[in-house]
Design an enzyme around this catalytic site. Structure first.
Site, PDB file in Angstrom:
ATOM      1  N   CYS A 168      43.531   5.642 153.974  1.00  0.00           N
ATOM      2  CA  CYS A 168      42.855   6.633 153.144  1.00  0.00           C
ATOM      3  C   CYS A 168      43.826   7.465 152.316  1.00  0.00           C
ATOM      4  O   CYS A 168      43.403   8.192 151.411  1.00  0.00           O
ATOM      5  CB  CYS A 168      41.989   7.538 154.014  1.00  0.00           C
ATOM      6  SG  CYS A 168      40.548   6.703 154.722  1.00  0.00           S
ATOM      7  N   ASP A 201      31.195   6.760 157.936  1.00  0.00           N
ATOM      8  CA  ASP A 201      30.384   7.522 156.978  1.00  0.00           C
ATOM      9  C   ASP A 201      28.922   7.592 157.396  1.00  0.00           C
ATOM     10  O   ASP A 201      28.237   8.588 157.133  1.00  0.00           O
ATOM     11  CB  ASP A 201      30.494   6.901 155.586  1.00  0.00           C
ATOM     12  CG  ASP A 201      31.810   7.232 154.905  1.00  0.00           C
ATOM     13  OD1 ASP A 201      32.442   8.223 155.278  1.00  0.00           O
ATOM     14  OD2 ASP A 201      32.202   6.476 153.993  1.00  0.00           O
ATOM     15  N   HIS A 256      31.953 -10.039 149.989  1.00  0.00           N
ATOM     16  CA  HIS A 256      32.501 -10.445 148.700  1.00  0.00           C
ATOM     17  C   HIS A 256      34.014 -10.384 148.765  1.00  0.00           C
ATOM     18  O   HIS A 256      34.591  -9.484 149.392  1.00  0.00           O
ATOM     19  CB  HIS A 256      31.992  -9.517 147.596  1.00  0.00           C
ATOM     20  CG  HIS A 256      32.425  -9.924 146.225  1.00  0.00           C
ATOM     21  ND1 HIS A 256      31.990 -11.076 145.616  1.00  0.00           N
ATOM     22  CD2 HIS A 256      33.276  -9.324 145.336  1.00  0.00           C
ATOM     23  CE1 HIS A 256      32.534 -11.179 144.410  1.00  0.00           C
ATOM     24  NE2 HIS A 256      33.325 -10.126 144.233  1.00  0.00           N
TER      25      HIS A 256
END
Length: 331
Positions: free
Chosen positions: A13, A90, A139
């Site tokens: 992060c 989250d 993806h």
């Protein structure tokens, strides 16, 4: 052994776009006509929330988020676990339960073997399994740097969300994981030294902390990640119209982080966090090194909760807004 952290400019992060710059980028990018029907939470919180069922006996909301980053550790399997745990966080920070995730993978296929990418995905799958969350594909792209994360969809009660804008004066502040992860990750990237305690924290789900917050009746929370403890306190206090008073001595810090900080292992993102918060910060007599640690860019950190949770340390309180100050630090 190939060290994944050497193939990326930053790690975890700490490689986020600085918060001040990001605020300028997204300014004005809300729906000009107001929030679409059913959108409970949009830009500015840990995840988007849409109310999907109002007719049944149990209200239902869908919680959607995405998070990915460059390697924070060298071991590919552990990197996958950390990145997935961070993405799942989250949903927990909103008071929800992860339901299904899809992988997001960037890989330098001409530089790093695809066998390593498989280990990253295996780590992410195991983290999701531990959360009881399905993984349904994803993806991938050919990328100059390795990157991994997940887009996660969860569910929750729209009337019992944990939001950034719901802190009230007189409420204690609880932190559910120690800080110092950014400093230790920076040391790992530069020296190759591993810190088992840091890896354990970064792969620990915030599921129990989220459940404890809901059980305690909390209405406000966020997870502590790339903007550091001070940065996320600033976000909550600013959104809620209050001031956060932080007791620096009460903040749990990983033991090795203080020594590493003294030796100069500090992510650039941590200093940028402090620069961003400083105009709204009353640091009192707290020294610069301590402030840098309090602003340290975390990866897969704990929850910051407005409320007292059994078994977790109280590190301060929210009070009525004090002028332009959003965070005041007590030594």
């Amino acid at each position: 052994m190939r060290r994944l952290t050497q193939y990326a400019h930053g790690g975890g992060c700490a490689c986020k776009i600085p918060p001040g710059e990001l605020a300028e980028v997204v300014a004005g990018l809300r729906d000009a006509g107001g929030a679409p029907d059913g959108l409970v939470v949009g830009v500015g919180d840990d995840a988007a929330v849409v109310r999907v069922d109002t007719s049944g006996p149990q209200p239902l909301a869908v919680i959607a988020t995405a998070d990915f980053f460059t390697p924070v550790v060298d071991d590919p399997y552990t990197f996958g676990r950390i990145a997935a745990t961070n993405a799942l966080s989250d949903v927990y920070a909103m008071g929800g339960r992860p339901l299904v995730a899809v992988n997001l993978l960037g890989w330098p296929r001409d530089v790093l073997p695809l066998e390593l990418a498989r280990e990253v995905l295996r780590g992410g799958l195991d983290a999701a399994r531990a959360a009881g969350c399905h993984v349904g594909g994803g993806h991938s792209i050919d990328d100059p740097e390795p990157k991994y994360g997940m887009a996660v969809t969860g569910v929750g009660d729209p009337d019992r969300l944990l939001r950034k804008d719901a802190a009230e004066p007189g409420t204690p502040i609880t932190l559910t994981k120690p800080i110092g992860l950014g400093v230790l990750n920076n040391r790992h990237k530069r020296t190759g030294e591993r810190f088992a305690e840091a890896e354990e924290l970064m792969t620990t789900l915030n599921a129990e902390a989220s459940a404890a917050a809901l059980a305690a009746g909390a209405r406000c929370a966020t997870d502590v990640t790339g903007f550091g403890l001070l940065g996320h306190l600033h976000e909550v206090a600013s959104a809620s119209g209050v001031t956060a008073v932080l007791d620096a001595a009460a903040v749990p810090v990983l033991q090795a982080a203080r020594a590493s900080l003294a030796e100069g292992f500090v992510p650039g993102g941590s200093r940028r966090n402090l620069d961003w918060v400083r105009p709204h910060l009353d640091a009192g007599s707290v020294g610069e090194d301590e402030l840098v640690l309090l602003a340290d860019a975390q990866t897969s950190g704990g929850l910051l909760v407005a409320g007292e949770l059994p078994g977790y340390p109280v590190v301060g309180e929210f009070v009525a807004r004090e002028g332009s100050t959003t965070v005041r630090v007590r030594g």
